[in-house]
Design an enzyme around this catalytic site. Structure first.
Site, short mmCIF file in Angstrom:
data_model
loop_
_atom_site.label_atom_id
_atom_site.label_comp_id
_atom_site.label_asym_id
_atom_site.label_seq_id
_atom_site.Cartn_x
_atom_site.Cartn_y
_atom_site.Cartn_z
N SER A 143 1.08 -0.95 -0.33
CA SER A 143 -0.22 -0.36 -0.05
C SER A 143 0.73 1.66 0.15
CB SER A 143 -1.25 0.30 0.94
OG SER A 143 -1.61 1.24 1.06
N HIS B 273 -2.34 -1.72 -3.23
CA HIS B 273 -3.90 -0.56 -3.16
C HIS B 273 -3.43 0.64 -3.95
CE1 HIS B 273 -4.53 -1.81 1.53
NE2 HIS B 273 -4.93 -2.82 0.57
N ASP C 243 -4.96 -4.32 5.76
CA ASP C 243 -5.46 -5.36 4.86
C ASP C 243 -4.36 -6.55 4.40
OD1 ASP C 243 -6.94 -6.26 2.74
OD2 ASP C 243 -6.00 -4.53 0.92
#
Lengths: 109, 377
Positions: free
Chosen positions: B192, B219, B313
């Site tokens: 991310s 992401h 996540d």
């Protein structure tokens, strides 16, 4: 004449404090006054040295014009920028500068 | 009352600087403390003022935005939000360059392409700046190299890829022996915030003849995944592309999960499907969804890696993989731009090895029985 979309944008800008709005307009007028004459000269001469500077001028005006609600001018400047980046026909660039001049000359001091 | 977060704005246009000041100062939690007109001024101003965050254009005179980001991250690491007209769609490789240089987020300048009002844009800017200014960033080695040598001269190039650009040469630390795994078919990596640079570091170690397929879930906002793929494809030995529903992941290739859905591995033949995100799913594409599907489809025949990123996540997905026998790696705190996701995975005991970023690629080569890339003579 402003479209409804442009009207919405101007209304949004107007939500900024009046001092900030006036400051934005003042800065844009200065930017146009500095860059538009250079663009006219670049379009008139089509000199490579001036065209290199013209690329930065249309880039800056393309972003700034949108901030003060001059959407058509922003689109014209972006089109001129894309044309220079893609090595498009210089006559077309000159025509876009003429169009940009018409849209922004009222800002020149 | 909490002191406001201090912000420096950088743009060569006075209009843009005044707009940024007006939009940012409209929130009492922020205070614009300085303005710079070019990259050189920005580096000096950030060193002097030590702001909480910087908002910076990329197309700057004197010193360009990417170089300024590298220098700031090398000498005075500060969270940077890139604010540029050319970072979306076909220009998204510019965004990747900025993220690789150490910026933590990218926002396209307002323009005719926007459907909302400028007021809505200002709201988005403040929201993104709020997130960016809370990130604890680390000093970035790319800028250090440039500072010490004048150019990235001690870099290595990727074996077998003539003409490609040099990459960074950071010596890998000595780490405990990594167990080899026979039969591994898939390497899945989640990332991310700070991910593009971390992904480049990992992928640049993997050889062109890798026997396994590589799947990445990064992401990223809509419109940037294609740019990430083409940027990485130009820099690493393995071919990199964006995944599509119904296709198979092929050995020796890197597939990046597309935006807008979750990429699910359906079976051990590595067929993939893009499914709609779950209701309320915050990050799309989701790392957990992909890693859980890999755990179900491949069990021990996969390796999972969770890199830098905010939130959690991927932690549960990596745990699912480890429970099914997969080998798992998490990036360590010292080299993570944001030590969120790997920390969450470590807290769940989802990680076999926690490693600094420069050690992850070589460790993967050990696990996968692959010969790592080495500098060309």
């Amino acid at each position: 004449m402003a479209t409804s979309e442009e009207g919405a944008v101007r209304a949004a800008v107007a939500r900024l404090p009046e001092s900030a709005l006036a400051s934005l307009r003042e800065a844009f007028a200065e930017e146009v006054s500095e860059r538009l004459p250079r663009l006219r000269e670049a379009a008139r001469t089509l000199s490579p040295a001036l065209l290199a500077e013209a690329l930065r001028d249309v880039h800056t005006l393309g972003s700034s014009a949108y901030v003060v609600g001059e959407n058509d001018a922003a689109r014209t400047a972006r089109a001129a920028e894309a044309l220079l980046i893609d090595d498009g026909p210089l006559e077309a660039f000159a025509a876009l500068v003429v169009e940009l001049d018409k849209r922004l000359s009222g800002w020149v001091r | 009352m909490t002191a406001p977060m201090t912000i420096v704005v950088v743009d060569d246009s006075a209009v843009q600087r005044r707009f940024l000041r007006g939009a940012i100062d409209a929130a009492p939690e922020f205070d614009v403390v300085g303005e710079a007109r070019n990259g050189k001024e920005a580096v000096a101003l950030v060193e002097r003022l030590r702001p909480h965050a910087v908002v910076m254009d990329l197309d700057l005179p004197v010193m360009g935005g990417v170089e300024a980001i590298e220098r700031i991250m090398a000498t005075c690491a500060t969270p940077i939000l890139v604010y540029s007209a050319f970072v979306a769609g076909e220009d998204s490789e510019n965004a990747m360059e900025a993220l690789a240089a150490g910026a933590v987020d990218v926002l396209a300048k307002p323009g005719p392409q926007d459907t909302g009002t400028l007021d809505e844009y200002a709201d988005t800017l403040r929201r993104r700046l709020r997130m960016v200014s809370r990130i604890r960033v680390i000093t970035h080695p790319r800028g250090r190299l440039r500072n010490s040598t004048g150019l990235i001269g001690e870099a290595k190039t990727i074996a077998g890829v003539g003409g490609r650009r040099p990459l960074l040469a950071t010596p890998a630390p000595v780490i405990d022996e990594i167990p080899t795994r026979a039969g591994v078919k898939l390497l899945v990596i989640g990332a991310s915030t700070g991910g593009p640079h971390a992904l480049l570091s990992v992928l640049s170690s993997l050889p062109a003849d890798l026997s396994q397929a590589v799947l990445i879930v990064q992401h990223m906002a809509e419109g940037f995944i294609g740019g990430l793929a083409s940027w990485l494809d130009g820099l690493v030995a393995l071919p990199v592309s964006v995944g599509e529903s119904g296709r198979r992941l092929e050995p020796g290739t890197v597939t990046i999960a597309p935006s807008g859905g979750n990429l699910i591995v359906q079976d051990d033949r590595l067929r993939v499907l893009v499914t709609p995100p779950d209701a309320g799913q915050f990050h799309v594409p989701g790392i957990d969804a992909t890693m859980r599907s890999v755990a179900d489809a491949l069990g021990p025949d996969a390796v999972g890696v969770l890199l830098t990123g905010m939130g959690r996540d991927g932690a549960a997905g990596l745990l699912a993989m480890r429970r099914r026998g997969a080998f798992t790696i998490g990036q360590d705190e010292a080299t993570s731009a944001v030590y969120g996701m790997p920390a969450a995975a470590a807290a769940l005991d989802a990680i076999d090895r926690q490693l600094p970023i420069e050690a992850i690629g070589p460790a993967l080569c050990d696990v996968l029985l692959a010969k790592p890339t080495s500098p060309r003579p």
